[in-house]
Design an enzyme around this catalytic site. Structure first.
Site: not given
Length: 433
Positions: A102, A99
Site C-alpha cells: 500500500d 501493508h
C-alpha cells in the site's frame, strides 16, 4: 498541504442534536466511559489499503477512482502519505495500519522493493514525529503478486517460502522502526483450490514453522508488540487454513504458539465463517488469544467480503460488550478495514464514511458500557452457573467418571430443566441499545 481534502474542516464533537454532517454526534474522544477516555477505549485506526490504495474495482468491473497519488513512483508514494496524514488529522485518528504494498511501489527486484520500503518508512516516521497519528500495526501483502498464487509459507516451492520470509522480516523491521504496536499475518492465499494437487500435512507444517520463525525473530529484535493472525474462511482460496478463531487456536496449540500469538478478528470474516462477530471475540477471549479487531460489515445478501463501513450500532454493541468483558484492548484497536463504495468518488465520501463508522462504534461502546455497568446480564449469567460453585460440583470435576455417575444414585438426582430466560435477557439488552 495538498488540495485533495481542500475545504473539509477538522471533525469535532458537536453532540447528538447536531445537523452538521462534518461533525461527530457520538464520538467524543475525551468522554470518560467506565473510567477511561473514549479515544483510549476505541483506539481507532484508518486502513491505508482501502482508503488510499484501492482503485474502486470489484469482481465484475475495474477502476472507478482517480486519485492524484496513484502510480508507481516514490514521489507519488510520498504524496499518498501526505494525503493520508491530512485525513488522519481531519478525523483525529490516533492510529493507522498498512501493508507494505500500500505504501511503497514494487521494484524490479527484491532489493529495489526493499529500498523503496525503507525510504517510505523513513518518510512515514517523519510524518509520525509531527502528527498525533501513530502505527497500530503493519503487515506484508503476500497475496496480490502472481508469485503468491499458490501461497506464501504454504507454497510448494521452497524459493517462494524464502521470499515470504524475506518479505515478513522486512515488514517486521519496518513496523518495529515505526513503533507499531502489533504485527499482523493475514492468510492471504494460505489455503488451497483443490485437494488433487495439495499436500495438507506439508503445507500445515510449513505454515506452523514459518509462524514459529516469526515469533523467534520478534524476540531477537526486541519487538514488544503482539503478533496477530487474522482468521478468514475463504477468499481468495477455496479453503483458507486460518478458517476461524477455533481453527487458529488449534493450529497455535499444535505448534506451541498459543502464548505467543493472538488474533485480529474481522466482522466480515466472522460472517463468512458462519459465526457472529461477538462469538469470535468471546471465543478468543475465553481462549486467551484476543488481540484486536478489523471493524466493518458485510452485505448479508452477498456471498463475499464486501468490507462496508459499520452503520448499525445495536449490532456492534454486542461486539463491544464482549471486548469490555475481556478487559478491553491492550495493544489492539478498532481498525476500519472498510472501503467506500465504488460509486463514492468524492473526497468528502472518504471522510464521511469514517465519521459515520466512528460515531457508530462510539454509540455501540456507550451502550455496551451501560449494559455492563448495570450488571443485570452478568448477574443472570452468574446465577445460571451458580451450582458449579458448590463443593460437590467441584469434587465431581476433579474426580473420575465413576464418582460423578455415582452421585445420581447416591443423591437420587432427577434434574428438572431450567429456563435459559433468553427473551427476558434480550429485553434487558434492548434497554441499552
Amino acid at each position: 498541504m495538498t488540495d485533495f481534502f481542500k475545504g473539509i474542516p477538522q471533525i469535532a464533537y458537536e453532540g447528538p442534536s447536531s445537523s452538521n454532517e462534518f461533525a461527530f454526534r457520538h464520538y467524543n474522544p475525551d468522554e470518560v466511559v467506565l473510567g477511561k477516555r473514549m479515544e483510549d477505549h476505541l483506539r481507532f485506526a484508518v486502513a491505508y489499503w482501502h482508503s488510499f490504495a484501492w482503485p474502486g474495482g470489484d469482481p465484475f468491473g475495474g477502476q472507478t477512482f482517480e486519485r492524484p497519488w496513484f502510480g508507481d513512483s516514490m514521489a507519488l508514494a510520498k504524496l499518498k502519505a501526505d494525503v493520508a496524514f491530512e485525513m488522519f488529522d481531519i478525523l483525529g485518528a490516533p492510529f493507522y495500519c498498512f501493508h507494505d504494498a500500500d505504501a511503497r511501489p514494487e521494484g524490479a527486484t527484491f532489493a529495489e522493493t526493499l529500498r523503496n520500503l525503507e525510504e517510505i518508512v523513513d518518510y512515514l516516521g517523519e510524518k509520525q514525529a509531527s502528527h498525533k497519528t501513530q502505527l497500530l500495526w503493519g503487515t506484508a501483502n503476500m497475496f496480490s503478486h502472481k508469485r503468491w498464487m499458490s501461497g506464501a509459507a504454504t507454497n510448494p516451492d521452497p524459493d517462494v517460502y524464502a521470499y515470504a520470509a524475506a518479505n515478513v522480516k522486512a515488514n517486521m523491521d519496518a513496523t518495529f522502526k515505526l513503533g507499531g504496536q502489533n504485527y499482523v499475518l493475514w492468510g492471504g492465499r494460505e489455503g488451497y483450490e483443490t485437494l488433487l494437487n495439495t499436500d495438507l500435512a506439508a503445507e500445515r507444517a510449513h505454515a506452523g514453522r514459518f509462524l514459529q520463525q516469526v515469533v523467534e525473530y520478534k524476540h531477537k529484535i526486541g519487538f514488544k508488540g503482539a503478533i496477530l493472525i487474522e482468521p478468514k474462511p475463504q477468499e481468495p482460496s477455496k479453503h483458507q487454513y486460518d478458517y476461524d478463531v477455533a481453527t487458529v487456536y488449534g493450529f497455535l496449540k499444535d505448534f506451541g504458539l498459543e502464548k505467543e500469538v493472538q488474533v485480529n478478528i474481522e466482522q466480515g470474516h466472522a460472517i463468512l465463517a458462519g459465526h457472529s462477530f461477538e462469538h469470535e471475540i468471546a471465543l478468543a477471549s475465553a481462549l486467551g488469544i484476543f488481540g484486536s479487531i478489523d471493524m466493518n460489515r458485510n452485505d448479508y445478501q452477498s456471498g463475499w467480503d464486501t468490507d462496508q463501513f459499520p452503520n448499525n450500532h445495536a449490532e456492534k454493541a454486542l461486539a463491544f460488550y464482549e471486548i469490555l468483558r475481556a478487559g478491553g484492548y491492550t495493544t489492539g484497536g478498532t481498525n476500519f478495514d472498510a472501503k467506500v463504495r465504488r460509486q463514492s468518488l468524492d473526497a468528502e465520501d472518504l471522510i464521511l464514511a469514517h465519521v459515520g463508522g466512528m460515531d457508530t462504534c462510539a454509540r455501540a461502546l456507550k451502550a455496551a458500557a451501560a449494559a455492563l455497568e448495570d450488571g443485570g446480564l452478568e448477574a443472570a449469567r452468574a446465577d445460571r452457573y451458580a451450582g458449579w460453585q458448590s463443593p460437590a460440583a467441584q469434587a465431581m470435576l476433579a474426580g473420575g467418571l465413576e464418582s460423578a455417575a455415582a452421585r445420581v444414585t447416591a443423591e437420587g438426582l432427577e434434574p428438572e430443566p431450567k429456563s435459559g430466560r433468553q427473551e427476558r435477557l434480550e429485553n434487558l439488552w434492548n434497554r441499552f441499545v
